[in-house]
Design a protein around this motif. Structure first.
Motif, PDB file in Angstrom:
ATOM      1  N   LEU A   1     -21.973  -5.379   5.830  1.00  0.00           N
ATOM      2  CA  LEU A   1     -21.607  -4.102   5.234  1.00  0.00           C
ATOM      3  C   LEU A   1     -22.543  -3.736   4.089  1.00  0.00           C
ATOM      4  CD1 LEU A   1     -19.809  -1.663   5.058  1.00  0.00           C
ATOM      5  CD2 LEU A   1     -18.157  -2.996   3.727  1.00  0.00           C
ATOM      6  N   TYR A   2     -22.909  -4.727   3.252  1.00  0.00           N
ATOM      7  CA  TYR A   2     -23.861  -4.448   2.165  1.00  0.00           C
ATOM      8  C   TYR A   2     -25.182  -3.922   2.735  1.00  0.00           C
ATOM      9  CZ  TYR A   2     -21.222  -6.353  -1.801  1.00  0.00           C
ATOM     10  OH  TYR A   2     -20.293  -6.546  -2.796  1.00  0.00           O
ATOM     11  N   ARG A   3     -25.643  -4.559   3.839  1.00  0.00           N
ATOM     12  CA  ARG A   3     -26.905  -4.123   4.436  1.00  0.00           C
ATOM     13  C   ARG A   3     -26.807  -2.686   4.950  1.00  0.00           C
ATOM     14  NH1 ARG A   3     -28.449  -4.131   9.555  1.00  0.00           N
ATOM     15  NH2 ARG A   3     -26.743  -5.515  10.191  1.00  0.00           N
TER      16      ARG A   3
ATOM     17  N   GLU B   1     -21.495   5.646  12.400  1.00  0.00           N
ATOM     18  CA  GLU B   1     -21.341   4.510  11.486  1.00  0.00           C
ATOM     19  C   GLU B   1     -21.187   4.928  10.025  1.00  0.00           C
ATOM     20  OE1 GLU B   1     -23.001   0.259  13.023  1.00  0.00           O
ATOM     21  OE2 GLU B   1     -24.465   1.639  12.139  1.00  0.00           O
ATOM     22  N   PRO B   2     -22.016   5.825   9.512  1.00  0.00           N
ATOM     23  CA  PRO B   2     -21.844   6.207   8.092  1.00  0.00           C
ATOM     24  C   PRO B   2     -20.463   6.783   7.812  1.00  0.00           C
ATOM     25  CG  PRO B   2     -23.969   6.950   8.917  1.00  0.00           C
ATOM     26  CD  PRO B   2     -23.192   6.482  10.105  1.00  0.00           C
TER      27      PRO B   2
ATOM     28  N   SER C   1     -22.357  14.544  18.123  1.00  0.00           N
ATOM     29  CA  SER C   1     -23.216  13.551  18.763  1.00  0.00           C
ATOM     30  C   SER C   1     -22.412  12.292  19.079  1.00  0.00           C
ATOM     31  CB  SER C   1     -24.389  13.202  17.850  1.00  0.00           C
ATOM     32  OG  SER C   1     -25.081  12.092  18.361  1.00  0.00           O
ATOM     33  N   LEU C   2     -22.780  11.596  20.153  1.00  0.00           N
ATOM     34  CA  LEU C   2     -22.148  10.329  20.515  1.00  0.00           C
ATOM     35  C   LEU C   2     -23.013   9.141  20.099  1.00  0.00           C
ATOM     36  CD1 LEU C   2     -20.721  11.120  24.073  1.00  0.00           C
ATOM     37  CD2 LEU C   2     -19.557  11.178  21.862  1.00  0.00           C
ATOM     38  N   ARG C   3     -24.049   9.379  19.312  1.00  0.00           N
ATOM     39  CA  ARG C   3     -24.899   8.286  18.858  1.00  0.00           C
ATOM     40  C   ARG C   3     -24.171   7.465  17.812  1.00  0.00           C
ATOM     41  NH1 ARG C   3     -28.804   9.831  16.003  1.00  0.00           N
ATOM     42  NH2 ARG C   3     -30.342   8.195  16.463  1.00  0.00           N
ATOM     43  N   ILE C   4     -24.222   6.147  17.990  1.00  0.00           N
ATOM     44  CA  ILE C   4     -23.535   5.253  17.051  1.00  0.00           C
ATOM     45  C   ILE C   4     -24.066   5.442  15.633  1.00  0.00           C
ATOM     46  CG2 ILE C   4     -23.232   2.815  16.444  1.00  0.00           C
ATOM     47  CD1 ILE C   4     -23.155   2.176  19.398  1.00  0.00           C
TER      48      ILE C   4
ATOM     49  N   THR D   1     -17.733   5.159   5.282  1.00  0.00           N
ATOM     50  CA  THR D   1     -17.225   5.958   4.155  1.00  0.00           C
ATOM     51  C   THR D   1     -15.692   5.976   4.155  1.00  0.00           C
ATOM     52  OG1 THR D   1     -19.189   7.358   4.195  1.00  0.00           O
ATOM     53  CG2 THR D   1     -17.240   8.235   3.093  1.00  0.00           C
ATOM     54  N   GLN D   2     -15.069   6.172   5.332  1.00  0.00           N
ATOM     55  CA  GLN D   2     -13.618   6.195   5.414  1.00  0.00           C
ATOM     56  C   GLN D   2     -13.027   4.827   5.073  1.00  0.00           C
ATOM     57  OE1 GLN D   2     -12.205   7.746   9.146  1.00  0.00           O
ATOM     58  NE2 GLN D   2     -13.086   9.791   8.793  1.00  0.00           N
TER      59      GLN D   2
END
Length: 613
Positions: free
Chosen positions: A601-603, A572-573, A565-568, A577-578
């Protein structure tokens, strides 16, 4: 021998025009429509003066004008006219002339034929107005005005420049009883050359001296010419009693010229005026037809360079259902929401809906909301008034006004600001809207087709998109399947793009190898149809032999765990994670790597339920 008595306007809005005086009528001059010579001079009275012939002499009589009539700069009540005397009424001046024939100006470079100027008139768009005013007091000219009106209606429906010229020439020949009429264009040497002549066999007889060509081409003068020949040349040269040459000028540019010839009799002043008016109508119609032809050519070239511009290729079950739904939705009046991943062809679906709708004869405008900054999106969609914000130096008509009565396609509608969403909702509910800085509401009738590759329902939950607008836009929803779910169509699309690009790039014999086809059919196409189109375009160009090989395709080898998928929201996850892995769980370091704030980032960690360790 005929004796000519006429006035030549030497100063005024029609300077250079001759007005023949009739001995058996009162030749009235003034601003009134009943006058023989109608003036636009505000200093002239309704009937300023009258010129009469009493059987022995010609004389001018003031008609009780407010500012008086002057002959040779002397104010008069009535005065006898002599050849060459001047008459002034208000700010308009005439010279009175008597001759046995038209005033002659010999052309030195052509001694065998004397071309004489009867009237030299500077072309202006006001000629149509003057002709119309005169027509109101003259039944013959009123009939000709009706003929010109009918010609205008005909030319409005004519898009072919040659047909525009042909219809004008045919009418001109009939109304002036001319032997030959022609349209000429200017060649690189500055000479007028026949482009269309009626009758065709007379093209070689259309001729104008160099000095008169310069007068017409460079100075924009319409000339009325009387030809006279020397007796010894009578058998070797074509002869015409009268000729008219009228330039067609548009915004300072010469489109060509009209030539009108008579073999025996002279033209009348009304026929000269008719030719001037027709020339002005032809100028506008010809410029419009040429512009329309140029735009049509440019459009066809753009379509030819854009494969699949207006054709939905595909017969798989999902596409058949989509096409069927498009046909049903097109006839309805509600909004349409087109959903699908990037590159699936959402705009193509929108065009298909528009073409099948009752609005197909009106424009469809496409707007990419994501390509317009948030500060300008309202201005671009709804327009603004000059001075409404910094940089608004002129009024701007927004896309909604431009698309009135047609269709507006809003791509990436999820990128609209909340303020823009509120205005869009009001329009969709039928309310007028205010352009930025305006106090005058604007009402439009526009069908909106919106498209998005985002999850608008999720945006609604996150308060990024108005719920009421979402339901208003999604009255009819069309889902475009990704290419990876259209296995049956990939081969058709490959062949379709191959055929298009090999002809566009001049390689009609190029073919696709079996190995390359197998690779194309097995690829998962994360970029959908747009990616396939670009791959085929580059492969046709880069193929070094007579066939496209796998190495020419430029496809990335993808690992099995790659997100398709090309959905942001899907990427993002994984990026977070990386970043945490590289920063050994340090949130501050991970935020720096991601280029976002620590609080952000916390949010997002909480939003995606990502553990920090």
């Amino acid at each position: 021998m005929d004796v000519y008595h006429y006035l030549t306007m030497t100063h005024g809005n029609r300077a250079g025009t001759n007005f023949r005086l009739e001995p058996d009528i009162a030749n009235r001059i003034g601003r009134g429509l009943e006058c023989s010579v109608v003036l636009k001079d505000p200093l002239c009275s309704r009937v300023h003066a009258t010129i009469l012939f009493d059987g022995e002499r010609w004389f001018v009589k003031d008609s009780g004008s407010r500012n008086g009539t002057y002959v040779n700069d002397q104010k008069i009540d009535d005065a006898t006219l002599t050849d060459g005397c001047t008459i002034r009424m208000g700010s308009t001046e005439f010279s009175y002339n008597v001759s046995n024939g038209p005033p002659t100006t010999e052309v030195p470079e052509e001694r065998s034929i004397t071309q004489t100027i009867v009237c030299d008139h500077v072309m202006s768009s006001d000629d149509v107005d003057g002709f119309a005013i005169a027509a109101l007091s003259n039944s013959t000219q009123a009939e000709e005005l009706l003929v010109l009106y009918q010609l205008s209606i005909k030319l409005l429906g004519c898009a072919d420049p040659n047909e525009v010229v042909k219809q004008s020439l045919e009418l001109l020949r009939v109304r002036t009883q001319a032997a030959i009429v022609g349209f000429l264009w200017v060649n690189e040497e500055g000479d007028l050359k026949p482009k269309m002549v009626i009758p065709e066999e007379a093209a070689d007889q259309v001729k104008l001296s160099k000095s008169l060509t310069e007068l017409v081409v460079l100075q924009g003068h319409a000339v009325w010419i009387a030809n006279q020949r020397q007796a010894e040349q009578a058998d070797s040269l074509q002869h015409f009693a009268d000729a008219l040459c009228v330039p067609l000028r548009r915004d300072g540019h010469l489109l060509g010229a009209l030539h009108v010839y008579r073999e025996h009799e002279r033209f009348s002043q009304s026929e000269f005026d008719f030719t001037l008016s027709l020339a002005n109508i032809l100028t506008v119609a010809l410029a419009r037809a040429r512009e329309q032809t140029s735009l049509q050519t440019d459009y066809q070239q753009l379509v030819a360079q854009s494969p699949g511009y207006d054709e939905m290729v595909g017969d798989c079950q999902a596409m058949q259902e989509l096409k069927s739904r498009i046909e049903r939705v097109a006839g309805a009046t509600g909004c349409v929401l087109v959903r699908g991943e990037s590159g699936t062809g959402k705009e193509l679906v929108a065009r298909a809906v528009h073409r099948a709708s009752p609005r197909s004869d009106q424009p469809m405008l496409s707007v990419n909301c994501a390509a317009i900054s948030a500060d300008l999106i309202e201005s671009q969609l709804f327009g603004h008034k000059a001075g409404s914000f910094t940089g608004a130096d002129r009024d701007h008509q927004g896309y909604f006004e431009q698309a009135d009565l047609g269709t507006l396609f809003l791509d990436e509608v999820g990128e609209l600001t909340l303020a823009g969403q509120a205005k869009l909702l009001r329009i969709l509910e039928g309310h007028p809207f205010l352009p930025i800085g305006s106090t005058q509401p604007v009402s439009v009738d526009v069908r909106v087709i919106a498209a998005t590759n985002q999850d608008l329902e999720a945006y609604v939950r996150e308060k990024k998109f108005r719920e009421d607008l979402y339901y208003r836009l999604s009255v009819f929803a069309l889902d475009v399947p990704p290419l990876r779910e259209r296995d049956e169509d990939i081969g058709r699309l490959v062949d379709w793009f191959l055929d298009h690009y090999r002809h566009q790039h001049g390689r009609p014999q190029l073919r696709l190898s079996d190995a390359a086809r197998k690779k194309l059919l097995s690829y998962h196409w994360p970029g959908n149809v747009r990616q396939l189109r670009n791959v085929m375009d580059s492969a046709v160009v880069l193929a070094s032999g007579g066939a496209i090989e796998p190495g020419d395709l430029g496809l990335r080898q993808v690992e099995s765990d790659e997100i398709e998928s090309l959905r942001i929201a899907d990427w993002e996850p994984r990026l977070i994670t990386q970043a945490l892995d590289r920063a050994s769980g340090n949130v501050a370091e991970a935020a720096k790597l991601l280029g976002i704030g620590r609080a952000t980032l916390y949010r997002k960690l909480e939003e995606y339920d990502i553990a920090r360790s």
